[in-house]
Design an enzyme around this catalytic site. Sequence first.
Site, PDB file in Angstrom:
ATOM      1  N   ASP A  47       2.631  -2.673  -1.476  1.00 54.45           N
ATOM      2  CA  ASP A  47       2.256  -2.647  -0.061  1.00 54.45           C
ATOM      3  C   ASP A  47       1.675  -4.004   0.291  1.00 54.45           C
ATOM      4  OD1 ASP A  47       1.294  -2.105   2.481  1.00 54.45           O
ATOM      5  OD2 ASP A  47      -0.188  -0.622   1.848  1.00 54.45           O
ATOM      6  N   HIS A  63       3.582   1.579   1.003  1.00 46.84           N
ATOM      7  CA  HIS A  63       2.944   1.812   2.293  1.00 46.84           C
ATOM      8  C   HIS A  63       3.514   3.061   2.973  1.00 46.84           C
ATOM      9  CE1 HIS A  63       0.435   0.597   5.648  1.00 46.84           C
ATOM     10  NE2 HIS A  63       1.393   1.023   6.431  1.00 46.84           N
ATOM     11  N   SER A  83      -3.487   3.026   7.667  1.00 42.34           N
ATOM     12  CA  SER A  83      -2.858   1.805   8.164  1.00 42.34           C
ATOM     13  C   SER A  83      -3.616   1.260   9.374  1.00 42.34           C
ATOM     14  CB  SER A  83      -1.382   2.078   8.476  1.00 42.34           C
ATOM     15  OG  SER A  83      -0.671   0.879   8.626  1.00 42.34           O
TER      16      SER A  83
END
Length: 434
Positions: free
Chosen positions: A374, A404, A216
């Site tokens: 995501d 995610h 991320s």
Amino acid sequence: GHLGPLGRVTGSLGVLGPHGWIDPAGRYKSAAMRLRLAGAVLLSAAAYYVYLPLPSGVSEPWKLMLLDALFRSFMQSDVAHALGVCHRVHLLNQVVSWVEVIEARSCPAVLVTDSALGGVPTRVFQPKGGKKLKRGVIYFHGGGWALGSGRMRSYDRLCRKMAEDLDAVVIYRLAPEAVFPDQYHDALAASRAFLSAQVLERYSIDPGRVCVSGDSAGGNLAAAVAQELSSDDSLSARFKAQALIYPVLQALDFYTPSYQQNQAVPILYRPVMARFWLQYLGADASLEPLLLANNHSSLDQPAIGADTRSRLDWTSLLSGERKKHFRPVLKETGSPGVVGEVPALVDVRAAPLLAEQGVLGKTPKAYVMTCEFDVLRDDGLMYAKRLQDAGVTVTSDHYDDGFHGCMVFAFLPMMSSVGQRSMNNFIHWLDQNL
């Protein structure tokens, strides 16, 4: 009600006796029945809070719903923020620390210590035994550049598994309280120190088998570091690989197909990602609606040239399978002063997807993990395509049932099968390519 004969309490709802309840219609209800009824009401209320319509195909939807409910409970910090009690990030991190933070504890297979690299706090995971020269991985954690730390249980366990399965020294950077470019500079300083002959020798790391990785926002830092250091001739060692887990790589287009498709899919909602970006760039939170409308990247923005736009043109960078039926949202006129106010929006150190092709071509072979459900899916897919076009060997690992954060939360009680699969495949790729 009032006290009736035989010690019963009577009222408009019925009669309460020593062993149960008689409703006005004369139906007897035991105390156990009432407890079951109360439990059913509470369960219904909890289910109403937890339940969220999810797209078909997502891995084990009830586990994702429970995880999302947990995150939404944490996000109640917005109330404290609005009241001026404390900043939402501080409160969220405090809650996370209560639940997730653990001390550096070694185990029979892995030695765990807290240290520093380039002045940046880090946690080091060293396998005991194994080969004399180890592989080395420096890992940057996610959390929107603001939340969590390397002391979190989820990351701690991930790094232990990497260290043990790969016979590798894993060095994990802990997050500071800062805004761009401070995090970038910290990540760069830690990486330079990691690649130094002194550190490689201290931890018995093979200089030819080192990797930079992250998930991320950590994937953002890993990509930016890989770009910068791949052109640094002063280094005695270079990264052999970059491994990016559902990375966030640009903030100019909040209408990519994945942002449109997954804007309401947990755990990373579209408005939350815009908020993270503004916090990271030290920008005014009031700009959030402009970002969500793509007003900041309108055609009347003089600071965004045609070359920059081509580097995130998903109409050419994504396959038809990913574009689906979605259409670009590109405004003719918008808010032309935004990029001037927040120049980091087009800074490649913050948005690695915007890097020139020549810069990308110098970076090491890459692993890019993406998840179908995501908002950041297309950031990763576009980056993989641009790396390939630049001549970089890329493994694009996509999970049609992924969401995610799935890999990191593979250790939680609501761990999903896609989380376990993605983690195993990630470590397997490192094993085969490092």
